[in-house]
Design an enzyme around this catalytic site. Structure first.
Site, mmCIF file in Angstrom:
data_model
loop_
_atom_site.group_PDB
_atom_site.id
_atom_site.type_symbol
_atom_site.label_atom_id
_atom_site.label_comp_id
_atom_site.label_asym_id
_atom_site.label_seq_id
_atom_site.Cartn_x
_atom_site.Cartn_y
_atom_site.Cartn_z
ATOM 1 N N SER A 148 0.849 -1.187 0.000
ATOM 2 C CA SER A 148 0.000 0.000 0.000
ATOM 3 C C SER A 148 0.885 1.238 0.000
ATOM 4 C CB SER A 148 -0.874 -0.005 1.260
ATOM 5 O OG SER A 148 -1.473 1.245 1.492
ATOM 6 N N TYR A 161 -3.370 -0.621 10.136
ATOM 7 C CA TYR A 161 -3.227 -0.862 8.694
ATOM 8 C C TYR A 161 -1.831 -0.461 8.228
ATOM 9 C CZ TYR A 161 -4.280 -0.696 3.686
ATOM 10 O OH TYR A 161 -4.273 -0.892 2.314
#
Length: 257
Positions: A148, A161
Site C-alpha cells: 500500500s 493498517y
C-alpha cells in the site's frame, strides 16, 4: 529464447489469489485469467463462488474456496483445497486479503489492532510460507504481495493498517533474499488511491477530500482496479525473471509529487 509476448503469457500457469472475491484482487485475478492462468480465489465471503463462476467465462479454470485466512487451521484447509484444484502445483500467489479499521492511535481498540494485523500481516506470512514451500520444491514461483502507499508513509487514523503494510513491504524483501536463488521471485504491488466499493462514494460524500487527493496525484484521478492488471501479469510471468524484492507503487505519480 521466447519473444516478449510469449514470456508474458501465463498459459498453463496455476495461480492462487487471496481476497479474490471482489475489488482490487478480483481485478488482478481477472488479469491472470486473461493471460491464460488457471486460478483459485480464496475469500471469507460467500460471493467467492459467484466470482469464480464469472471469471471462468474467460476460458480458463477458476475455482472458489471460502474460509477465514486469519485462522491458521482454516488457512491450512483452504490452501490444501486450492492445491487440489490446481493439481498440486502453484506457480503464482497473489497475497492480497486485507482489512482496515479507522481510529486515532490513542483510542485504537486492542481487538481491532489484533484483527487487522492477524489478516493483513500474519495470514499473509503464513500463506507465503506455505506457498513458498510448494514453490521451493518446484524450483519456480512468483509470489506477489499486496502492499500500500501506507508501506511508505504514515497517514493518521490507520495505525494498524499502516503497521501491517509496512510489515508487508519488509517481509517481501526478506522472502526475496531467501528464495531468489531457488527460482522464486517475491515482489509487492503498492496500490495508491483506488476506486473500490469502500471508496467509490467519497467523491459524492466528501468532494473536498476527493479533490484534495486528486490535486496531489499527477494523473489527476483515482486509480481503477484494472490499472493493476498489467503490473500483476508482468510480475507473475517469465518477463519479470530478473526482478525480485521490489515494492512497486501504482499510484498515478502520488509519491513522486
Amino acid at each position: 529464447m521466447k519473444n516478449i509476448l510469449e514470456q508474458m503469457s501465463l498459459t498453463g500457469k496455476k495461480a492462487l489469489v487471496t481476497g479474490g472475491a471482489r475489488g482490487l484482487n478480483y481485478s488482478i485475478a481477472e488479469g491472470l485469467c486473461e493471460a491464460g492462468a488457471d486460478v483459485v480465489l480464496l475469500d471469507i465471503s460467500e460471493t467467492v463462488f459467484e466470482s469464480a463462476k464469472t471469471l471462468s467465462q474467460l476460458g480458463t479454470k477458476v475455482y472458489g474456496v471460502k474460509g477465514d485466512l486469519s485462522d491458521t487451521s482454516d488457512l491450512d484447509r483452504m490452501y490444501a483445497e486450492a492445491l487440489g484444484y490446481l493439481g498440486g502445483r502453484l506457480d503464482i500467489l497473489i497475497n492480497g486479503a486485507g482489512i482496515q479499521y479507522r481510529c486515532l492511535a490513542k483510542d485504537f481498540p486492542e481487538d481491532q489492532w489484533r484483527r487487522v494485523l492477524d489478516l493483513n500481516l500474519n495470514a499473509l506470512f503464513f500463506m507465503a510460507q506455505r506457498a513458498g514451500r510448494t514453490m521451493l520444491e518446484q524450483g519456480y514461483g512468483r509470489l506477489i504481495n499486496i502492499a500500500s502507499l501506507s508501506s511508505f508513509d504514515g497517514a493518521s487514523m490507520i495505525a494498524a493498517y499502516t503497521a501491517s503494510k509496512g510489515g508487508v513491504a519488509q517481509l517481501t524483501k526478506v522472502l526475496s533474499t531467501e528464495w531468489a536463488e531457488q527460482g522464486i521471485n517475491v515482489n509487492a504491488i503498492a496500490p495508491g488511491y483506488m476506486v473500490t466499493e469502500l471508496t467509490k462514494n467519497i467523491k459524492e460524500v466528501n468532494p473536498k477530500q476527493y479533490e484534495s487527493i486528486c490535486t496531489r496525484i499527477p494523473k489527476g484521478r483515482w486509480g481503477q482496479p484494472e490499472d493493476l492488471k498489467g503490473l500483476a501479469v508482468f510480475l507473475a510471468s517469465d518477463a519479470s525473471e530478473y526482478m525480485t524484492g521490489q515494492i512497486i507503487p501504482v499510484d498515478g505519480g502520488y509519491l513522486s509529487k
